[in-house]
Scaffold this motif. Structure first.
Motif, PDB file in Angstrom:
ATOM      1  N   THR A  86       0.828  -1.209   0.000  1.00 42.09           N
ATOM      2  CA  THR A  86       0.000   0.000   0.000  1.00 42.09           C
ATOM      3  C   THR A  86       0.858   1.253   0.000  1.00 42.09           C
ATOM      4  N   LYS A  89       2.643   1.746  -3.410  1.00 45.97           N
ATOM      5  CA  LYS A  89       1.740   2.195  -4.477  1.00 45.97           C
ATOM      6  C   LYS A  89       1.348   3.652  -4.275  1.00 45.97           C
ATOM      7  N   THR A  94       6.637   1.170  -8.841  1.00 49.30           N
ATOM      8  CA  THR A  94       6.291  -0.113  -9.442  1.00 49.30           C
ATOM      9  C   THR A  94       6.574  -1.201  -8.413  1.00 49.30           C
ATOM     10  N   GLY A 111      -3.023  -4.462  -6.120  1.00 49.03           N
ATOM     11  CA  GLY A 111      -2.050  -3.381  -6.102  1.00 49.03           C
ATOM     12  C   GLY A 111      -0.652  -3.777  -6.503  1.00 49.03           C
ATOM     13  N   ASP A 113       2.047  -4.841  -9.203  1.00 44.85           N
ATOM     14  CA  ASP A 113       2.204  -4.697 -10.652  1.00 44.85           C
ATOM     15  C   ASP A 113       2.683  -5.984 -11.311  1.00 44.85           C
TER      16      ASP A 113
END
Length: 238
Positions: A86, A89, A94, A111, A113
């Motif tokens: 969290t 992001k 990334t 969340g 990638d």
């Protein structure tokens, strides 16, 4: 690409040794060997920082510095891993994850990638190749097992040994047994794959250079029956 190698915090369980470590003025039992090994597989030109949340906080300055966060975790570190994802992001990084937790539960994490799962020796090069081409997939998996005789030594230079009680080396992967409480065979198979003598000596020499004589005087004991010419040569050089 500026990369943070982030190891989530252990909760107050057997895994953390939190209260016992206070008696020897250390913060964690062992460094994150897996992340240090992954660091050695990344492009040499990428700047890297190791952030082990068991010995230090993930600072806002770390997040501001980085372009990418690589996170590895075991199941017991699940809650800390979610908080890290969290934060990364929110900072616009990334997020790339791997390791036992995500290999078993990758479909439960939003969340993220990119999931680079199973053994990084196989899946990480595929991810890096696609990333360079601008077409990286979200999930990378591999059914086969790697040849750990090709595994590089951990990137020791990222490590500060002072907060740790000890250090481990990986000599083999896989296990012939099938203990019901253990997921080693699910991750690494039932066949034991073993590093070469040269690999182990190289890793020991790297630790010796990092830690100095004071903390490496009792790394291991090898009986004369088991001692190889290479290990004798290494012992004489120190």
């Amino acid at each position: 690409m500026r990369t943070l190698l982030i190891y989530p915090e252990f909760p107050d369980t057997f895994w953390s040794f939190k209260y016992a470590l206070k008696f020897i003025h250390r913060k964690s039992a062992y460094p994150p060997l897996g992340l240090l090994t992954v660091g050695a597989m990344l492009p040499a030109e990428w700047p890297k920082r190791l952030v082990d949340l068991n010995v230090k906080n993930l600072a806002d300055s770390d997040l501001a510095w980085a372009d990418c966060a690589l996170i590895s975790a075991m199941a017991v570190q699940r809650d800390s891993a979610r908080r890290i994802i969290t934060r990364c992001k929110e900072a616009g990084l990334t997020v790339v994850v791997g390791g036992p937790l995500f290999t078993a539960e990758y479909d439960q994490f939003e969340g993220v990638d990119h999931f680079v799962l199973n053994e990084a020796e196989i899946t990480l090069p595929l991810f890096l190749e696609d990333l360079g081409k601008g077409c990286a997939r979200r999930v990378y998996m591999a059914p086969e097992f790697c040849d750990i005789r090709e595994t590089p030594a951990p990137l020791w230079e990222l490590l500060d040994l002072k907060p740790y009680a000890g250090m481990s080396l990986q000599f083999s992967r896989g296990c012939p047994f099938n203990c019901e409480f253990c997921n080693v065979t699910a991750l690494f198979g039932h066949r034991s794959r073993i590093k070469t003598t040269g690999q182990v000596i190289t890793e020991l020499d790297g630790l010796y250079r990092l830690a100095g004589v004071g903390r490496c005087s009792s790394l291991m004991t090898i009986s004369s029956e088991q001692e190889s010419p290479q290990s004798r040569a290494s012992a004489r050089s120190h």
